[in-house]
Write an enzyme that holds these catalytic residues in place. Structure first.
Site, PDB file in Angstrom:
ATOM      1  CB  SER A 235      26.565  -2.124  20.472  1.00  0.00           C
ATOM      2  OG  SER A 235      27.800  -2.203  19.718  1.00  0.00           O
ATOM      3  CG  ASP A 325      28.092  -9.050  15.625  1.00  0.00           C
ATOM      4  OD1 ASP A 325      28.762  -8.615  14.355  1.00  0.00           O
ATOM      5  OD2 ASP A 325      28.451  -8.776  17.055  1.00  0.00           O
ATOM      6  CG  HIS A 359      26.272  -5.464  15.729  1.00  0.00           C
ATOM      7  ND1 HIS A 359      27.095  -5.986  17.346  1.00  0.00           N
ATOM      8  CD2 HIS A 359      26.273  -4.740  15.766  1.00  0.00           C
ATOM      9  CE1 HIS A 359      27.681  -4.878  17.623  1.00  0.00           C
ATOM     10  NE2 HIS A 359      26.982  -3.831  17.525  1.00  0.00           N
TER      11      HIS A 359
END
Length: 415
Positions: A235, A325, A359
């Protein structure tokens, strides 16, 4: 008489776990329930229903779950499908040294749906999963302005590939991936870069020198192989990892997991001057679903000025992206970065995308989390993904990370 076995009863969190029941009646239907209490005391639970085979056995690596929190033949299905009793929580692992994940496995000799109080289980077993193996040294780092934790194997006289481990937009210090990687033969610095100790409270102003000092610290350690270090980030941490790959000569291998190819929400500085000025988040474009969850569609606008010049990277890069995601469009960002490298004639990058993966990519052994709370947000965020392909992707990604770093680091031992 029925017997309940968990193999292995004790092990590392990334080790597969199989649950087996013998001594049942042929075709008997049973329920197996799994319970986990995390480091905050939050409870997570799963259950599934099985039918014994002709000799009265249920083995999760061979017996399909007929229903429950998962279906099909998946030995880790009960772990993957653990659900928080308090909604929108994911298991927290803070103490990797003294406090393993401890699971309780309950066998019910009939179907138990859990809609009301469960009956007394016929059999119960406990098993533990550690995020740090015996023989791993854990050292808190507070040297100069560097804040983090270093993990490395103490057995053997050799050195190990050194890796800087970066987590995302929640800030703070997460150690469990670093400790697990160290347990697999790496020297890993879990590096905090904001929201921890005396570090800045946000990532709005990050100094490239901070990360360069961390790389130098790692390379000075006698247990770290020379001449380069690796970086793994997820991330926001993946975004920073690409910046380090592009500007730090000490970085020889970088893994970007569900990251962007631009700098967002802040600026990267070098020698007091803006190196990459980040694109502001478009908060007005976030969506709130009918269920009251936050989706970040349109949150990230592309800007050439904030693009990370990945073509500058002298080391190797591995882009890993979940195609489902819903927090970033990770596959799109990975493709942009990968094509930018190719446009500049660079062939030191590799990209793998995973259908159905969301994600929140964790090391193996964590349950699937589609949406959860994130520090700084008042309502839960949607991460996306589908449970089975997401968790299968996590197992694949974990192997890819280790293979990649073993291939491109530890060069001094190969000379």
């Amino acid at each position: 008489m029925a017997t309940l076995v968990v193999v292995p009863e004790k092990g590392l969190a990334d080790e597969p776990m199989n649950i087996k029941v013998t001594g049942l009646q042929p075709s008997q239907k049973v329920t197996i329930r799994l319970t986990l209490k995390d480091d905050r005391g939050q409870l997570f639970q799963s259950r599934a229903f099985y039918e014994a085979n002709s000799v009265g056995e249920v083995s999760l690596d061979k017996t399909a779950a007929l229903g429950g929190t998962y279906q099909g033949t998946h030995p880790m299905g009960l772990v993957w499908s653990l659900k928080p009793l308090k909604p929108f929580q994911s298991p927290m692992k803070k103490d990797v040294e003294n406090c393993p994940f401890q699971y309780t496995v309950d066998l019910f000799d009939s179907l138990s749906l859990g809609l009301s109080a469960d009956p007394q289980p016929a059999l119960t077993k406990t098993c533990t999963r550690w995020h740090m193996a015996p023989g791993i040294q854990r050292t808190q780092i507070q040297e100069g302005r560097i804040r983090g934790t270093l993990f490395y194997p103490t057995e053997g006289k050799g050195s190990y590939p050194g890796i800087i481990d970066l987590y995302g937009g929640a800030g703070g210090l997460a150690e469990y991936r670093a400790s697990l990687l160290a347990s697999r033969g790496f020297a890993v610095l879990a590096l905090a870069y904001f929201g921890f100790s005396d570090l800045p409270r946000s990532f709005q102003k990050l100094q490239l020198e901070y990360f360069g000092e961390a790389a130098d610290l790692l390379l000075r350690h006698p247990k770290v192989s020379k001449p380069k270090v690796g970086v793994v980030g997820v991330s926001k941490g993946a975004e920073i990892a690409l910046v380090l790959a592009s500007f730090l000569p000490q970085v020889g291998a970088t893994v970007s997991i569900n990251g962007t190819c631009n700098v967002y929400g802040g600026t990267i500085y070098h020698e007091g001057k803006a190196l990459i000025k980040g694109t502001p988040y478009k908060q007005e474009k976030m969506l709130i679903t009918a269920e009251g969850l936050l989706k970040t569609a349109g949150f990230y606008e592309e800007s050439p000025a904030s693009s990370i010049p990945v073509e500058r990277a002298q080391g190797h890069l591995l882009f890993l992206a979940g195609e489902a995601d819903q927090y970033y469009n990770s596959k799109h960002f990975a493709e942009l970065a990968f094509s930018r490298m190719r446009k500049h004639g660079r062939n030191n990058g590799k990209m793998i995308s995973y259908p159905g993966a969301g994600h929140l990519i964790e090391p193996p052994g964590f349950p699937f989390c589609w949406a959860s709370h994130l520090r700084g947000h008042s309502i839960p965020l949607v991460w996306g993904g589908e449970m089975i392909p997401h968790c299968e992707a996590e197992e694949s990604i974990w192997k890819e990370i280790q293979l990649f770093f073993n291939q491109h680091l530890n060069l001094s031992s190969k000379l």
